[in-house]
Design an enzyme around this catalytic site. Structure first.
Site, PDB file in Angstrom:
ATOM      1  N   ARG A  15     -34.283  73.923 -48.768  1.00  0.00           N
ATOM      2  CA  ARG A  15     -33.621  73.576 -47.512  1.00  0.00           C
ATOM      3  C   ARG A  15     -33.194  72.116 -47.455  1.00  0.00           C
ATOM      4  O   ARG A  15     -32.078  71.790 -47.085  1.00  0.00           O
ATOM      5  CB  ARG A  15     -34.493  73.910 -46.313  1.00  0.00           C
ATOM      6  CG  ARG A  15     -34.286  75.333 -45.845  1.00  0.00           C
ATOM      7  CD  ARG A  15     -35.413  75.807 -44.998  1.00  0.00           C
ATOM      8  NE  ARG A  15     -36.671  75.584 -45.679  1.00  0.00           N
ATOM      9  CZ  ARG A  15     -37.639  74.817 -45.218  1.00  0.00           C
ATOM     10  NH1 ARG A  15     -37.516  74.200 -44.084  1.00  0.00           N
ATOM     11  NH2 ARG A  15     -38.742  74.680 -45.909  1.00  0.00           N
ATOM     12  N   THR A  16     -34.101  71.226 -47.844  1.00  0.00           N
ATOM     13  CA  THR A  16     -33.766  69.799 -47.764  1.00  0.00           C
ATOM     14  C   THR A  16     -32.607  69.466 -48.702  1.00  0.00           C
ATOM     15  O   THR A  16     -31.674  68.752 -48.340  1.00  0.00           O
ATOM     16  CB  THR A  16     -35.009  68.943 -48.091  1.00  0.00           C
ATOM     17  OG1 THR A  16     -36.064  69.337 -47.235  1.00  0.00           O
ATOM     18  CG2 THR A  16     -34.724  67.471 -47.891  1.00  0.00           C
TER      19      THR A  16
ATOM     20  N   LYS B  65     -39.460  64.794 -70.134  1.00  0.00           N
ATOM     21  CA  LYS B  65     -39.563  64.062 -71.407  1.00  0.00           C
ATOM     22  C   LYS B  65     -40.401  62.796 -71.251  1.00  0.00           C
ATOM     23  O   LYS B  65     -40.456  61.972 -72.145  1.00  0.00           O
ATOM     24  CB  LYS B  65     -38.156  63.689 -71.899  1.00  0.00           C
ATOM     25  CG  LYS B  65     -37.288  64.868 -72.203  1.00  0.00           C
ATOM     26  CD  LYS B  65     -35.872  64.403 -72.557  1.00  0.00           C
ATOM     27  CE  LYS B  65     -34.915  65.582 -72.560  1.00  0.00           C
ATOM     28  NZ  LYS B  65     -33.548  65.137 -72.309  1.00  0.00           N
TER      29      LYS B  65
ATOM     30  N   ARG C 209     -36.775  63.562 -53.986  1.00  0.00           N
ATOM     31  CA  ARG C 209     -38.046  64.193 -53.595  1.00  0.00           C
ATOM     32  C   ARG C 209     -38.955  64.219 -54.826  1.00  0.00           C
ATOM     33  O   ARG C 209     -38.507  64.505 -55.928  1.00  0.00           O
ATOM     34  CB  ARG C 209     -37.847  65.619 -53.091  1.00  0.00           C
ATOM     35  CG  ARG C 209     -39.217  66.312 -52.968  1.00  0.00           C
ATOM     36  CD  ARG C 209     -39.164  67.599 -52.225  1.00  0.00           C
ATOM     37  NE  ARG C 209     -38.879  67.366 -50.825  1.00  0.00           N
ATOM     38  CZ  ARG C 209     -39.332  68.155 -49.849  1.00  0.00           C
ATOM     39  NH1 ARG C 209     -40.094  69.175 -50.112  1.00  0.00           N
ATOM     40  NH2 ARG C 209     -38.997  67.914 -48.608  1.00  0.00           N
TER      41      ARG C 209
ATOM     42  N   HIS D  94     -41.475  61.823 -45.083  1.00  0.00           N
ATOM     43  CA  HIS D  94     -40.249  62.621 -45.185  1.00  0.00           C
ATOM     44  C   HIS D  94     -39.413  62.186 -43.976  1.00  0.00           C
ATOM     45  O   HIS D  94     -39.270  62.935 -43.015  1.00  0.00           O
ATOM     46  CB  HIS D  94     -40.624  64.104 -45.137  1.00  0.00           C
ATOM     47  CG  HIS D  94     -39.487  65.056 -45.377  1.00  0.00           C
ATOM     48  ND1 HIS D  94     -38.235  64.650 -45.779  1.00  0.00           N
ATOM     49  CD2 HIS D  94     -39.427  66.404 -45.281  1.00  0.00           C
ATOM     50  CE1 HIS D  94     -37.464  65.709 -45.907  1.00  0.00           C
ATOM     51  NE2 HIS D  94     -38.159  66.783 -45.606  1.00  0.00           N
TER      52      HIS D  94
END
Lengths: 306, 151
Positions: A55-56, A84, A105, A133
Site C-alpha cells: 500500500r505505501t 549482496k 522503507r 512512518h
C-alpha cells in the site's frame, strides 16, 4: 526545525514543528483541490523498499505519477543490492545519482536517518522497523482535519494494540502539538508505553487510560482502531484471549456520537466488521485515499516544486 | 580530608575521579584495563559522600584522561569530578558534564538499530542530565542509566 522544505528529509515526526505540519496539511489540500498533472514532469522518485509494503509503495507511486513524475525502485531486499551486502549508506549514495527524491522503507530502525545523511537528495522515510512512518501520521492528521474540520478540541481515542502500534505512537506524538484530548483504550498488556505518556504530560495534554471501549465511546470524536498483531505474542493462548476484545460493527454506532469518525491504518483483520463500511462514520478507506494528496504535497515540498 | 586520605591513599601524579555513584564505579574502572595498565590504581567503594550518599573514588597514578574518556565518565556519572594531580596537588578540577550530543562512546541497546548492524558511529542526544536519559539519533529509542553500555 521550521522554514522552507526544499532539500529537507522527512524522517521522523519529532523533526517537524506544528508550523511544518500545518504547512504540509495545507499543501495537501491544495494538491487535492487543484491537482497539477505536470508538476513533477522530468523528476524521478526512487522507491527503495527493502521490506515489502504494497500500500505505501503504490500510494507513493500513484502520488508521483499523478503529478507527471517517474518512479523507479524495488520492493524486496532479495532483489536489491542489500542481498549482496551493500550498506544502507552506500545504497543511498548510489541512488542519489539516479533520482531527485528517495522514499525508503527498511526493517532496521534508524536506516532512514542513515540514508538521509548519506544522500544529497531528500529522503522520505516510509517506515524504519518499529520506529517511524511519518507520512502515515501526516495522512492520519489530514484525515482528522478533513473529516472534522479541525484538529484542536477533539476527543481522540486509540483502540487495540497501543504497545506495539507504530502509527499510534507517532500520531499521539504529533497530536501532542495540538490541543486534543487523547484516550488510550487497550488491555493492560497492550497499553501505551510510558515514554509516550510522559510526552503528553510534558506538553500538558489531557489523556485517559482505560480498557472499556463502550464506556468512552460516547465521548469520542475520532476512534483510531488498530489491529492486534498475532506476531507480537509469544504465547498464542494470550493472543486468542485478546484478539477479539475490540471488534466493532454497525450496532456499535448506537453507543457513539452520531458524527464520530472511525479511522484505521489498515489492513484490518476482524476488528471492524464490513457492515460498517458503507456508513459515513467509516473513514478508513477515505483515510487510505488521503495518502495520495499528502504524499504528493511532501514530494513537491521537499523537491522545491511548490 | 585527613580521614579520606587514609581510606584512599594520595597519589603523586595522575587523576582522581571522585563523586562516582558506587554502583557505576566498577564500570568506570573499566576505562583502563588493569592487566595492561602499568601504574597503581586505587579504588574506594561505598565511601560516605554528603553530595551523593555512597560514592566511589578511583585514583590512577600517571594516567591523564582523554576527552573521550571524560565523556564516558560524564555519561555514567554526571555528578563526578575529575581532578588532575601534579606533585600531590590538585592542579585542575573538572565537574564533568555530558555534552548535548554524545558521539561514538555509547552503544545503542536496541539490537534492531542500524548502528548495531552496519558500521555507523553512534550518536545520542542527552534528553536529561540527572538522572541521565539518552535518545539514539538513529532509532530514536530512549535509554536510562541502567541501559547504558559503553562502546
Amino acid at each position: 526545525m521550521t522554514g522552507g522544505f526544499k532539500g529537507r528529509d522527512i524522517i521522523s515526526i519529532a523533526d517537524l514543528s506544528k508550523e511544518d505540519i500545518l504547512k504540509i496539511l495545507d499543501a495537501s489540500k491544495s494538491m487535492e483541490d487543484n491537482p497539477d498533472p505536470n508538476l513533477m514532469k522530468g523528476k524521478i522518485l526512487a522507491t527503495l523498499f527493502f521490506e515489502p509494503s504494497t500500500r505505501t509503495r503504490l500510494s507513493f507511486t500513484s502520488a508521483m505519477e499523478k503529478m507527471g513524475g517517474q518512479v523507479l525502485g524495488f520492493d524486496s531486499d532479495s532483489v536489491s543490492s542489500a542481498a549482496k551486502g551493500e550498506t544502507v549508506w552506500d545504497n543511498a549514495k548510489m541512488i542519489e545519482q539516479y533520482a531527485d527524491v528517495i522514499v525508503q522503507r527498511h526493517k532496521v530502525e534508524g536506516a532512514a536517518r542513515v540514508a538521509a545523511e548519506a544522500a544529497k537528495v531528500p529522503v522520505i522515510n516510509a517506515g524504519d522497523g518499529a520506529n517511524q512512518h511519518p507520512t502515515q501520521t501526516l495522512l492520519d492528521l489530514y484525515t482528522i482535519k478533513k473529516e472534522k474540520g479541525k484538529i484542536d478540541g477533539l476527543n481522540i481515542g486509540f483502540v487495540g494494540d497501543l504497545k506495539y502500534g507504530r502509527t499510534v505512537h507517532s500520531l499521539s506524538m504529533a497530536l501532542s502539538m495540538f490541543n486534543s484530548k487523547q484516550y488510550f483504550i487497550a488491555p493492560d498488556t497492550l497499553q501505551m508505553p510510558d515514554s509516550y505518556i510522559e510526552n503528553l504530560e510534558k506538553h500538558n495534554i489531557s489523556f485517559v487510560i482505560g480498557k472499556d471501549l463502550l464506556k468512552y465511546a460516547k465521548d469520542l470524536d475520532i476512534i483510531y482502531m488498530t489491529r492486534i498483531q498475532k506476531e507480537r505474542f509469544p504465547d498464542p493462548v494470550e493472543y486468542n484471549k485478546l484478539k477479539g476484545i475490540y471488534q466493532i460493527d454497525k450496532s456499535f454506532l448506537k453507543h457513539t456520537k452520531p458524527d464520530v469518525r472511525i479511522l484505521h491504518p489498515l489492513p484490518r483483520v476482524d476488528e471492524i466488521k464490513t457492515d460498517l463500511d458503507d456508513t459515513e462514520n467509516a473513514a478508513y478507506f477515505r483515510q487510505a485515499g488521503n495518502g495520495i494528496p499528502v504524499r504528493q504535497a511532501i514530494i513537491a515540498l521537499v523537491t522545491g516544486m511548490i | 580530608m585527613a580521614e579520606k586520605e587514609i581510606v584512599v591513599p594520595a597519589i603523586k601524579d595522575g587523576t582522581v575521579i571522585d563523586h562516582i555513584p558506587s554502583r557505576v564505579t566498577l564500570k568506570i574502572m573499566k576505562l583502563v584495563d588493569p592487566q595492561e595498565f602499568e601504574h597503581a590504581i586505587t579504588l574506594g567503594l561505598n565511601l560516605f559522600s554528603k553530595k551523593i550518599g555512597k560514592k566511589g573514588v578511583i585514583k590512577m597514578s600517571d594516567k591523564f584522561l582523554t576527552e573521550d574518556e571524560i565523556e564516558k565518565i560524564a555519561v555514567l556519572a554526571p555528578l563526578a569530578t575529575v581532578n588532575i594531580i601534579k606533585n600531590y596537588e590538585i592542579i585542575k578540577k573538572t565537574h564533568v558534564h555530558p555534552p548535548k550530543l554524545i558521539e561514538k562512546t555509547v552503544k545503542c541497546p536496541n539490537p534492531n538499530c542500524i548502528t548495531n548492524m552496519e558500521k555507523i558511529t553512534t550518536k545520542f542526544h542527552v534528553e536529561q542530565e540527572e538522572p541521565i536519559k539518552l535518545k539514539c539519533h538513529y532509532c530514536e529509542r530512549s535509554m536510562t542509566k541502567d541501559d547504558i553500555v559503553l562502546n
